[in-house]
Design an enzyme around this catalytic site. Structure first.
Site: not given
Length: 135
Positions: A82-84, A87
């Site tokens: 998941v792209c931080v 997110a």
């Protein structure tokens, strides 16, 4: 002798219930082993990060996409990345980020992992195919 299957990475940019990309990506990923291929990782970006929301609770007559992503992870041993940045903008935090920002609870479901865009670039380079499912 049969040729070895391909290694796939998927990029999911659509939220789980507003449009089709997340569901299409899941169906594609679930079909890969039957075709002799391997799913290595799924990278969730933009609104696609909502697929990792721990408190997702769809009505009983709808598919539970979070549970299906988890089952996919268990069955195929693929990474769910998941792209931080995406997110955090959308309120999805793992334990470390929740603590760092002063929240009591994480909102990112396990086994999803927060990571940077470098992981997406690496996936594109390391695997035979990168398929995008976008809005």
């Amino acid at each position: 002798m049969a040729a070895a299957g391909l290694s796939y990475a998927l990029l999911v940019q659509g939220s789980p219930y507003s449009r089709q990309p997340a569901h299409s990506a899941l169906r594609f990923a679930e079909a890969l082993p039957d075709q002799g291929h391997r799913l290595a990782c799924v990278f969730f970006y933009h609104d696609g990060v909502y697929n990792a929301a721990a408190m997702m609770s769809p009505p009983p007559d709808e598919p539970h996409l979070l549970m299906r992503w988890r089952a996919l992870h268990d069955a195929q041993q693929c990474e769910l990345l998941v792209c931080v940045a995406s997110a955090l903008r959308r309120g999805l935090l793992d334990d470390g980020e929740a603590q760092r920002h002063g929240f009591e609870h994480a909102s990112l479901a396990s086994p999803f992992e927060l990571t940077g865009l470098g992981q997406l670039i690496e996936a594109a380079q390391r695997h035979d195919r990168l398929i995008t499912f976008g809005p």
